[in-house]
Design a protein around this motif. Structure first.
Motif, PDB file in Angstrom:
ATOM      1  N   THR A  34       0.868  -1.268  -0.073  1.00  0.00           N
ATOM      2  CA  THR A  34      -0.179   0.030   0.071  1.00  0.00           C
ATOM      3  C   THR A  34       0.933   1.289  -0.125  1.00  0.00           C
ATOM      4  O   THR A  34       1.764   1.314   0.834  1.00  0.00           O
ATOM      5  CB  THR A  34      -1.013  -0.097   1.161  1.00  0.00           C
ATOM      6  OG1 THR A  34      -1.575  -1.092   1.337  1.00  0.00           O
ATOM      7  CG2 THR A  34      -1.879   1.255   1.333  1.00  0.00           C
ATOM      8  N   PHE A  35       0.648   2.026  -0.801  1.00  0.00           N
ATOM      9  CA  PHE A  35       1.576   3.500  -1.053  1.00  0.00           C
ATOM     10  C   PHE A  35       0.465   4.458  -1.212  1.00  0.00           C
ATOM     11  O   PHE A  35      -0.550   4.351  -1.530  1.00  0.00           O
ATOM     12  CB  PHE A  35       2.472   3.166  -2.367  1.00  0.00           C
ATOM     13  CG  PHE A  35       3.206   2.237  -2.624  1.00  0.00           C
ATOM     14  CD1 PHE A  35       4.433   2.114  -1.858  1.00  0.00           C
ATOM     15  CD2 PHE A  35       2.921   0.999  -2.890  1.00  0.00           C
ATOM     16  CE1 PHE A  35       5.396   1.053  -1.902  1.00  0.00           C
ATOM     17  CE2 PHE A  35       3.602  -0.225  -3.072  1.00  0.00           C
ATOM     18  CZ  PHE A  35       4.765  -0.333  -2.270  1.00  0.00           C
ATOM     19  N   SER A  36       1.015   5.674  -0.858  1.00  0.00           N
ATOM     20  CA  SER A  36       0.496   6.924  -0.866  1.00  0.00           C
ATOM     21  C   SER A  36       1.126   8.006  -1.898  1.00  0.00           C
ATOM     22  O   SER A  36       1.892   8.893  -1.393  1.00  0.00           O
ATOM     23  CB  SER A  36       0.199   7.462   0.671  1.00  0.00           C
ATOM     24  OG  SER A  36       1.426   8.093   1.116  1.00  0.00           O
ATOM     25  N   PRO A  37       1.177   7.723  -3.093  1.00  0.00           N
ATOM     26  CA  PRO A  37       1.550   8.882  -3.870  1.00  0.00           C
ATOM     27  C   PRO A  37       1.104  10.331  -3.646  1.00  0.00           C
ATOM     28  O   PRO A  37      -0.131  10.403  -3.178  1.00  0.00           O
ATOM     29  CB  PRO A  37       1.096   8.344  -5.381  1.00  0.00           C
ATOM     30  CG  PRO A  37       0.467   7.093  -5.266  1.00  0.00           C
ATOM     31  CD  PRO A  37       0.142   7.162  -3.582  1.00  0.00           C
ATOM     32  N   THR A  38       2.002  11.214  -3.668  1.00  0.00           N
ATOM     33  CA  THR A  38       1.851  12.566  -3.246  1.00  0.00           C
ATOM     34  C   THR A  38       2.414  13.662  -4.450  1.00  0.00           C
ATOM     35  O   THR A  38       3.258  13.416  -4.834  1.00  0.00           O
ATOM     36  CB  THR A  38       2.597  12.759  -2.135  1.00  0.00           C
ATOM     37  OG1 THR A  38       1.924  11.947  -0.728  1.00  0.00           O
ATOM     38  CG2 THR A  38       2.022  14.349  -1.628  1.00  0.00           C
ATOM     39  N   LEU A  39       1.366  14.620  -4.759  1.00  0.00           N
ATOM     40  CA  LEU A  39       1.797  15.580  -5.867  1.00  0.00           C
ATOM     41  C   LEU A  39       1.780  16.818  -5.087  1.00  0.00           C
ATOM     42  O   LEU A  39       0.838  17.137  -4.250  1.00  0.00           O
ATOM     43  CB  LEU A  39       0.821  15.636  -6.682  1.00  0.00           C
ATOM     44  CG  LEU A  39       0.551  16.464  -7.883  1.00  0.00           C
ATOM     45  CD1 LEU A  39       2.197  16.616  -8.564  1.00  0.00           C
ATOM     46  CD2 LEU A  39      -0.617  16.507  -8.746  1.00  0.00           C
ATOM     47  N   ILE A  40       2.906  17.730  -5.137  1.00  0.00           N
ATOM     48  CA  ILE A  40       3.014  18.726  -4.697  1.00  0.00           C
ATOM     49  C   ILE A  40       3.322  19.804  -5.758  1.00  0.00           C
ATOM     50  O   ILE A  40       4.059  19.871  -6.682  1.00  0.00           O
ATOM     51  CB  ILE A  40       4.227  19.060  -3.807  1.00  0.00           C
ATOM     52  CG1 ILE A  40       4.312  17.913  -2.630  1.00  0.00           C
ATOM     53  CG2 ILE A  40       4.376  20.570  -3.220  1.00  0.00           C
ATOM     54  CD1 ILE A  40       5.505  18.156  -1.855  1.00  0.00           C
ATOM     55  N   VAL A  41       2.317  20.851  -5.632  1.00  0.00           N
ATOM     56  CA  VAL A  41       2.276  21.949  -6.735  1.00  0.00           C
ATOM     57  C   VAL A  41       2.682  23.157  -6.094  1.00  0.00           C
ATOM     58  O   VAL A  41       1.846  23.752  -5.196  1.00  0.00           O
ATOM     59  CB  VAL A  41       0.903  22.066  -7.620  1.00  0.00           C
ATOM     60  CG1 VAL A  41       0.892  23.123  -8.360  1.00  0.00           C
ATOM     61  CG2 VAL A  41       0.342  20.558  -8.061  1.00  0.00           C
ATOM     62  N   ARG A  42       3.478  23.967  -6.788  1.00  0.00           N
ATOM     63  CA  ARG A  42       3.910  25.335  -6.227  1.00  0.00           C
ATOM     64  C   ARG A  42       4.118  26.231  -7.339  1.00  0.00           C
ATOM     65  O   ARG A  42       4.385  26.025  -8.448  1.00  0.00           O
ATOM     66  CB  ARG A  42       5.400  25.145  -5.651  1.00  0.00           C
ATOM     67  CG  ARG A  42       6.080  26.406  -4.945  1.00  0.00           C
ATOM     68  CD  ARG A  42       7.400  26.077  -4.361  1.00  0.00           C
ATOM     69  NE  ARG A  42       7.186  25.160  -3.239  1.00  0.00           N
ATOM     70  CZ  ARG A  42       8.233  24.434  -2.818  1.00  0.00           C
ATOM     71  NH1 ARG A  42       9.432  24.623  -3.309  1.00  0.00           N
ATOM     72  NH2 ARG A  42       7.943  23.593  -1.758  1.00  0.00           N
TER      73      ARG A  42
END
Length: 422
Positions: A34-42
């Protein structure tokens, strides 16, 4: 206004975070879980936003077991059983490695392998879950048999010769040799061939419960030298007598020698020979032969020649005309009658006659002997008779000469070897 400074991805799977300006991004998870892909937009003014989602990375379990993984080439039946504990619906595809398949999605199947040669088959199970995820696992299935290749220390032999056989590669739990001449052995690797012929040799062996056999046809060529021969007659009542010798043996002959009497042998080999016996006696004859494979044999027979026989001598062997010659019998055997033949037409029945020759020259005295079954004439060394006469004459048959006159004398002698004037 804010300007996008890119997208920063963090997949939390021990991979490095990635920055990209592409709206679409692809990532491969190499592990399950189980993984939690994270997207950070700046933005360029420092504004940013973060979003995460939970995903599961799945790989169906394709593990399986077999009731056996090795056996004989003659036939091996294997049961394959899936051992996966997956709860998601899956399909199973069995590939047995020998171009046969089972697509029944059964978690337990059975398959029989056969092969003419030892082989290893990669048996594989491929599973697929409801999400389309696939996985495979394989296990080698070995079919084996004893390697019964063998050799002999010799292939061309003479009868009575031992041959030693040996397997080239394997050792066995049990074995049996069939030597091709009606003999077999489960103990010895050696055999003595007592009869000629061409023999097939077979080795059968068991190893780990597997049986295999190998036959080599016409593998041993056993040859027998045969010196058997016949004679036209082995007991002769009279002489001279000619005997025919015939080699009747069936073997090939590379070399052979006949012996007809002591010290009397053939110059080479012929299947048939004739020999004439000129005096009585008991003769040991024989035939020796050698085959192309160097096998040898000798046979012998006795030839008995009967009849009257005698030896005699005379003296002297060189005589002058008018000298007497004495004849003597030195030995005799089986003689009932005899007669001297002096070689000049005269004869005598005396035991030891004395004879005067009346002419010069060479004569051949002989002795005629006889018994109740045979008669023979025995001829020995020649007799040389010399006649020497002395004679000389003067020229014109003169008988008177002057003092100190040289006189020519003509020697008119005959039968001489040297002359002495006195």
């Amino acid at each position: 206004d804010c300007y996008n400074e890119g997208f920063l991805w963090n997949f939390h799977d021990n991979t490095t975070r990635r920055r990209t300006f592409n709206v679409l991004y692809y990532h491969v998870f190499s592990d399950t879980g189980t993984f939690s892909p994270t997207l950070i937009v700046r933005a360029d003014n420092g504004c940013e936003d973060t979003i995460s989602k939970i995903i599961r990375v799945l790989r169906p379990d394709a593990s399986f077991i077999t009731n056996m993984d090795e056996g004989c080439t003659s036939g091996l039946t294997v049961r394959f059983t899936k051992t996966s504990t997956d709860t998601l619906p899956v399909t199973w595809e069995w590939n047995f490695g020998d171009n046969t398949f089972d697509l029944s999605s059964s978690p337990s199947v059975q398959h029989t392998y056969t092969s003419e040669l030892p082989r290893i088959y990669p048996a594989c199970l491929t599973v697929k879950d409801i999400y389309g995820c696939r996985n495979s696992s394989c296990m080698p299935i070995s079919l084996d048999e004893p390697d019964v290749s063998f050799k002999a220390d010799k292939n061309f032999i003479c009868t009575g010769e031992q041959v030693n056989f040996s397997a080239l590669y394997d050792s066995f739990d049990s074995f049996e040799w069939d030597f091709g001449d009606g003999s077999a052995s489960t103990v010895s690797h050696s055999h003595v061939y007592s009869s000629p012929g061409s023999f097939d040799v077979t080795l059968s062996a068991v190893k780990n419960g597997c049986l295999n056999s190998l036959q080599r046809t016409h593998y041993i060529q056993a040859e027998k030298a045969d010196a058997t021969y016949t004679v036209s007659d082995s007991t002769l009542d009279c002489y001279p007598a000619t005997v025919s010798f015939t080699h009747t043996g069936g073997s090939q002959v590379a070399e052979g020698i006949w012996t007809f009497a002591p010290g009397v042998q053939s110059a080479g080999y012929r299947r048939t020979y004739q020999y004439t016996y000129s005096r009585p006696g008991i003769y040991q004859t024989s035939l020796w032969v050698r085959t192309p494979n160097n096998c040898q044999a000798t046979r012998s027979k006795t030839i008995t020649v009967e009849g009257p026989y005698a030896t005699f001598e005379f003296e002297p062997s060189f005589i002058c005309y008018g000298d007497p010659v004495s004849f003597h019998i030195t030995s005799s055997e089986n003689v009932s009658e005899m007669r001297w033949l002096f070689g000049d037409g005269e004869t005598s029945t005396d035991q030891s006659p004395v004879h005067n020759y009346k002419a010069k020259g060479i004569v051949y005295p002989s002795l005629w002997v006889k018994n109740n079954t045979c008669e023979a004439t025995l001829t020995f060394d020649p007799l040389y008779i010399s006649l020497v006469t002395s004679a000389f004459d003067f020229p014109d048959s003169r008988s008177s000469f002057c003092q100190f006159e040289e006189i020519q004398i003509s020697n008119q002698s005959t039968g001489y070897q040297d002359v002495t004037w006195i």
